[in-house]
Design an enzyme around this catalytic site. Structure first.
Site, PDB file in Angstrom:
ATOM      1  N   SER A 152      30.073 -15.656  72.246  1.00  0.00           N
ATOM      2  CA  SER A 152      29.143 -16.727  71.907  1.00  0.00           C
ATOM      3  C   SER A 152      29.560 -18.069  72.491  1.00  0.00           C
ATOM      4  O   SER A 152      28.838 -19.050  72.343  1.00  0.00           O
ATOM      5  CB  SER A 152      29.023 -16.852  70.380  1.00  0.00           C
ATOM      6  OG  SER A 152      30.300 -16.997  69.793  1.00  0.00           O
ATOM      7  N   HIS A 171      24.651 -12.040  74.943  1.00  0.00           N
ATOM      8  CA  HIS A 171      24.911 -12.588  73.615  1.00  0.00           C
ATOM      9  C   HIS A 171      23.755 -12.268  72.673  1.00  0.00           C
ATOM     10  O   HIS A 171      22.698 -12.890  72.717  1.00  0.00           O
ATOM     11  CB  HIS A 171      25.129 -14.108  73.718  1.00  0.00           C
ATOM     12  CG  HIS A 171      25.388 -14.772  72.406  1.00  0.00           C
ATOM     13  ND1 HIS A 171      25.044 -16.076  72.159  1.00  0.00           N
ATOM     14  CD2 HIS A 171      25.959 -14.301  71.258  1.00  0.00           C
ATOM     15  CE1 HIS A 171      25.382 -16.384  70.918  1.00  0.00           C
ATOM     16  NE2 HIS A 171      25.937 -15.327  70.360  1.00  0.00           N
ATOM     17  N   GLU A 218      20.758 -13.821  74.618  1.00  0.00           N
ATOM     18  CA  GLU A 218      21.072 -14.914  75.539  1.00  0.00           C
ATOM     19  C   GLU A 218      21.936 -14.334  76.672  1.00  0.00           C
ATOM     20  O   GLU A 218      23.049 -13.878  76.435  1.00  0.00           O
ATOM     21  CB  GLU A 218      21.833 -15.985  74.770  1.00  0.00           C
ATOM     22  CG  GLU A 218      22.068 -17.273  75.486  1.00  0.00           C
ATOM     23  CD  GLU A 218      22.745 -18.297  74.576  1.00  0.00           C
ATOM     24  OE1 GLU A 218      22.368 -19.476  74.657  1.00  0.00           O
ATOM     25  OE2 GLU A 218      23.644 -17.921  73.792  1.00  0.00           O
ATOM     26  N   ASN A 260      24.563 -21.907  70.756  1.00  0.00           N
ATOM     27  CA  ASN A 260      25.676 -22.508  70.023  1.00  0.00           C
ATOM     28  C   ASN A 260      25.978 -23.937  70.449  1.00  0.00           C
ATOM     29  O   ASN A 260      26.577 -24.695  69.685  1.00  0.00           O
ATOM     30  CB  ASN A 260      26.913 -21.626  70.149  1.00  0.00           C
ATOM     31  CG  ASN A 260      26.821 -20.431  69.226  1.00  0.00           C
ATOM     32  OD1 ASN A 260      26.367 -20.540  68.098  1.00  0.00           O
ATOM     33  ND2 ASN A 260      27.243 -19.277  69.713  1.00  0.00           N
TER      34      ASN A 260
END
Length: 287
Positions: free
Chosen positions: A120, A141, A153, A191
């Site tokens: 991540s 991800h 992702e 993130n």
């Protein structure tokens, strides 16, 4: 574009088992590897339980659930993955551990195999550089929990090849996911935006601005989010949140990414969220 028939997943935790379930549900053979037999058993129970919930909701038949389970097998040896077309690493967010696994997979897998990481926040370029096939390394991800969350992702390292990107994008879409593509910068997209919000919620709590419930209720109802940032942090794992914030702080060098001292204290105390029974909130059972 390569054809994907066998998918390997390294790590049988919440993310690994969820990714394995998603791939097996998309009619692919899946092998899950973990150093712990107990973790593999827990992972398989978690998949069976998750599938049972879909059956109860009548979004999946019992026959389909049984067929999904039949496409899964487990092992404690990475050697068992030698025929995999793609291996998705889903272990703890620890760069040293991931590099060790990537080096082993690079040595064991067939030359055409793609190495993907569910990281991540860790640089795919650095992970790729640890292998002899950097053009075949990519970030994949999944969001938590993978069977329920729609997004994957995809992160391209500096050396990731176009055909590898196309293959992984097609794999994610075959699994019923919507894809976003990010360059290899700390935190990627999700993130980079999410973790500073969670961190700021901890600052609000530390400074006594509001209670945990008021912070979460304000963000849920004020910004139409399904879960408040503190409850979400407990779900993700406060240790994971702290690791990503440190990665952002180190990688971008900006003080705005400095981890909140209260978040650090929670992790130091072992209050990691749902998985430990206590985080910002208390939980009667570990998930």
């Amino acid at each position: 574009m390569a054809s994907i028939k066998l998918v390997g997943v390294v790590g049988a935790g919440q993310m690994g088992s969820g990714i394995a379930q998603v791939a097996a549900s998309a009619n692919m053979q899946v092998i899950i590897a973990d150093v712990s037999t107990a973790a593999l058993e827990r992972g398989m129970r978690a998949i069976s339980s998750s599938l049972s919930k879909f059956v109860k909701k009548q979004t999946l038949s019992q026959e389909e659930a049984d067929a999904t389970m039949a496409r899964l097998r487990v092992t404690t040896s990475l050697q068992e993955m030698h025929d995999a077309d793609v291996v998705i690493e889903a272990v703890a967010e620890n760069e040293g551990l991931k590099i060790h696994i990537f080096k082993e997979l690079d040595r064991l897998l067939k030359p055409s195999a793609i190495l993907a990481s569910n990281t991540s926040s860790i640089s795919l370029t650095r992970l790729a550089a640890a292998t002899q096939r950097p053009n075949q390394v990519i970030g994949m991800h999944f969001m938590n929990p993978p069977p329920l969350m729609e997004l994957v992702e995809i992160v391209r390292g500096m050396s990731t090849g176009d055909e590898v990107f196309d293959t992984i994008k097609a794999l994610a879409e075959r699994c019923g996911k919507t894809v976003t593509c990010s360059k290899d910068y700390p935190g990627f997209i999700v993130n980079r935006v999410l973790m500073p919000m969670i961190n700021e919620a901890f600052y609000c709590l530390m400074e006594g601005i509001a209670s945990p419930n008021d912070i979460d209720t304000g963000m849920k109802l004020g910004t139409n989010q399904p879960m408040g940032p503190l409850a979400l942090a407990d779900l993700i794992g406060l240790d994971t949140c702290l690791s990503i914030m440190r990665m952002l702080h180190e990688g971008l060098g900006d003080s705005k990414y400095r981890p909140c001292p209260l978040l650090v204290q929670h992790v130091d105390a072992g209050w990691l969220g749902r998985k430990s029974g206590r985080g910002v909130y208390f939980y009667t059972s570990n998930l």
